[in-house]
Design a protein around this motif. Structure first.
Motif: not given
Lengths: 551, 120
Positions: B53-54, B56, B104-108
């Motif tokens: 996943s993308r 942060d 930290l994935s961008v969905d938190g």
């Protein structure tokens, strides 16, 4: 901070589940107000002020809860970042998820304030705008937002899936309030018909969104049974089928009501109660699902079909004696575990802060655990069988089955913790310092109290009143919470095989709890059928426990 | 009725307390260099972690744990693709090393992991 990190993973899932529930009740309340109550009110025979006030009060409560829970979730995640990265709070809170959480909380607060008065055109438009914004922000906290590839179809599917759940599941409490508040058959018919149409549209949105997500996140048949994500999706599907059966029952009753206004609607109300319970379970399962990486991302180390069949094939006899190192079978078991551990040495590891590492287990540990599970299975099968026998005139004596909970509590007290008193070297009070032992002891106490409580209920029969509902609620809640159990993030086969037995246990628990609820809250054919369903579900739980294996 | 709700509340609270192991996370490694268990040369180790996943990057970290347990923080490259965390480590003494990552994935969701590798 260390304490927070220790419970971070668990709290995140619970908070996520509660947020999904509060969100569904908030958006469902708005949908009910805008699509059903507002348009229908001029055609209803009652003024319905009390109903409207009750619905608004529930909506305000849900929206406030959504705001508070979202802020709590933001604080928890930010605290985990601050604690593990040593960054300032401002940097932690300003992450993508933080900004989305702040907007969601503000929207929820706005909805709570605006829902205070009657829904005029301007107010309705504002409420609609706030709910669409909150839903859009919520999709930024789902798998769809972080996918590296094309995201729009997934974001839209997720939004449709959540909106469908809100209209259907979230609208149910308002539907019940309206049915209970109206006294005229014509009103019931109008409300039930409109809600039935809304639910069908919602189911279509849920299924369409779910199919798109399943195709993208699971991707293959092998990932359905080979990964935790696939198995949890199957659990959600099982719960959806239960809901659809209840929904179909309600649909036919609404059609009958249309033809014959004198049709009693008690079943409609009771089915709606059960739909709420199972619906909340689905939302908890959905929260659990968001904690898992999509199955499509774990192409290696999946469970193979033959491994599942091999593990699920019943072994006779069950392990009803304590393990013994000298037995050949235990030595063989140890060799098998050593082999599995060797295969795991170079696997990618992933975990959440505070989760800790998986401790190595030897064959004796596993044999001990299986022994406990198998004896628990014996007790649960007996409980189910006696509950069935109780139905026959010659079997009235079997109504004392809750006493078996006392026997089970005594067994667990002696055998659950081999290191603690009376079997192990640690004294009774000393052993309570171990959180796991303390937890087991609380459970033992709970099971004993629960057994005595339910025994009293059985002895009092129809005079037991609302106390009789504690048993079905606890059983259903236990099943629901089993679906929020821990997951191995990476595909660790031995853990995944153990987790697999949890899913059917949870589904049987949910079915048993709500069947017993229907038996108590309804009469006639449905009640009589439900009286047979829940003991059978209990027997199934017992058989699954008897078949439980860890290697 | 009040007693009923009290009992139901206590039971629910106990059930919640009894399952403290659930996790929330989903960024996992799809491929990595070095791979887990790999043997590399210590002159320059190019670290390339590819996630599902993308992520942060500003709120993620990479740490190298030396054979003696000493920690060395690495600065992730800022020009890596959205789903990668990259860095270069130079002059690593021979021995068994661990690459510890937290993203930290961008969905938190926060995830951690360890990649063991050997420097010859």
């Amino acid at each position: 901070m260390y304490l927070l990190l220790d419970i971070f993973g668990y709290l995140s899932v619970v908070l996520r589940g509660l947020i999904l529930i509060a969100q569904s009740f908030t958006l469902g309340g708005l949908a009910f107000q805008l699509l059903l109550w507002g348009p229908l009110q001029p055609r209803l025979s009652v003024y319905g002020l009390t109903i409207e006030e009750r619905c608004r009060a529930f909506l305000r409560f849900s929206a406030f809860a959504l705001a508070l829970l979202t802020v709590a979730s933001l604080a928890l995640n930010a605290a985990a970042l601050v604690g593990t990265l040593q960054v300032p709070w401002s940097e932690a809170v300003s992450a993508d998820f933080g900004r989305a959480d702040i907007v969601i909380a503000a929207c929820a607060l706005g909805i709570a304030i605006l829902a205070n008065g009657p829904a005029h055109r301007l107010r309705s438009a504002a409420l609609l705008a706030l709910s669409v914004l909150a839903l859009a922000m919520q999709t930024r906290l789902t798998h769809a937002a972080s996918r590296p590839d094309v995201r729009w179809p997934l974001l839209l599917s997720d939004a449709g899936h959540m909106a469908g759940a809100a209209v259907w599941i979230g609208g149910l409490p308002y539907f019940l309030i309206a049915l209970n508040g109206c006294k005229d058959a014509g009103d019931w018919r109008l409300i039930a018909r409109r809600y039935s149409l809304m639910s069908m549209a919602a189911v279509a949105a849920i299924v369409c969104g779910g199919l798109v997500m399943a195709a993208n996140y699971i991707g293959s048949v092998a990932a359905i049974y080979g990964t935790a994500y696939g198995v949890m999706t199957l659990a959600k599907l099982g719960l959806l089928l239960m809901l659809l059966m209840l929904g179909a029952g309600n649909y036919f009753l609404v059609e009958r009501l249309r033809r014959d206004p004198t049709t009693p609607i008690l079943r409609l109300k009771r089915f709606a109660e059960v739909e709420i319970g199972i619906g909340l379970t689905v939302l908890l399962a959905a929260a659990s699902l968001t904690s898992l990486p999509p199955g499509v991302d774990l192409p290696r180390d999946r469970l193979a079909w033959h491994e599942i069949v091999e593990r699920a094939t019943p072994q006779w006899p069950p392990r009803l004696t304590s393990p013994d190192y000298d037995k050949l079978t235990v030595a063989q078991l140890q060799a098998k575990i050593t082999l599995a551990d060797a295969g795991r040495a170079n696997a990618q590891a992933a975990y959440v802060p505070g989760e800790g590492t998986i401790l190595p287990r030897n064959a004796e540990d596993i044999a001990w655990s299986e022994y406990n599970h198998h004896w628990a299975g014996v007790f649960v099968v007996l409980i189910g069988l006696l509950a069935l026998v109780e139905h026959f005139r010659w079997g009235r004596w079997a109504r004392h089955w809750p006493l078996l909970f006392l026997a089970m509590a005594a067994f667990l007290f002696f055998r659950a913790d081999e290191q603690a008193w009376p079997l192990g070297p640690a004294g009774f009070f000393e052993s309570l310092r171990d959180p796991e032992v303390a937890q087991h002891r609380i459970f033992v106490l709970l099971i004993a109290v629960f057994g005595l409580f339910e025994w009293r209920v059985r002895l009092r029969g129809s005079k037991a009143g609302p106390a009789a509902l504690v048993f079905p609620l606890t059983t259903a809640l236990g099943g629901a919470l089993l679906l929020t159990h821990s997951h191995a993030i990476a595909n660790i086969k031995d853990q995944l095989l153990i987790e697999m037995s949890h899913t059917p246990l949870a589904l049987c628990g949910v079915a048993a709890g709500w069947a017993r609820w229907l038996e108590l809250r309804l009469d006639g054919r449905v009640s009589r059928a439900a009286a047979w369903i829940w003991p059978v579900a209990f027997i199934l739980v017992g058989l699954i426990l008897l078949d439980y294996r860890e290697a | 009725m009040r007693a009923f709700f009290r009992i139901a509340f206590v039971l629910s609270a106990l059930w919640f307390l009894a399952h403290p192991n659930a996790s929330q996370a989903h960024a996992i490694i799809v491929s990595s260099s070095p791979a887990a268990g790999a043997t590399v040369s210590g002159d320059t180790v190019a670290i390339r972690l590819h996630f599902n996943s993308r992520i942060d990057r500003a709120r993620s970290k990479l740490t190298l744990l030396a054979p003696d347990g000493a920690a060395r923080a690495l600065t992730p490259a800022s020009d890596a693709p959205a789903d990668e965390l990259n860095a270069d480590a130079t002059r690593l003494p021979a021995g068994a090393w661990h690459l510890r990552w937290q993203v930290l994935s961008v969905d938190g969701h926060i995830t951690r992991g360890d990649i063991p590798f050997t420097v010859h």
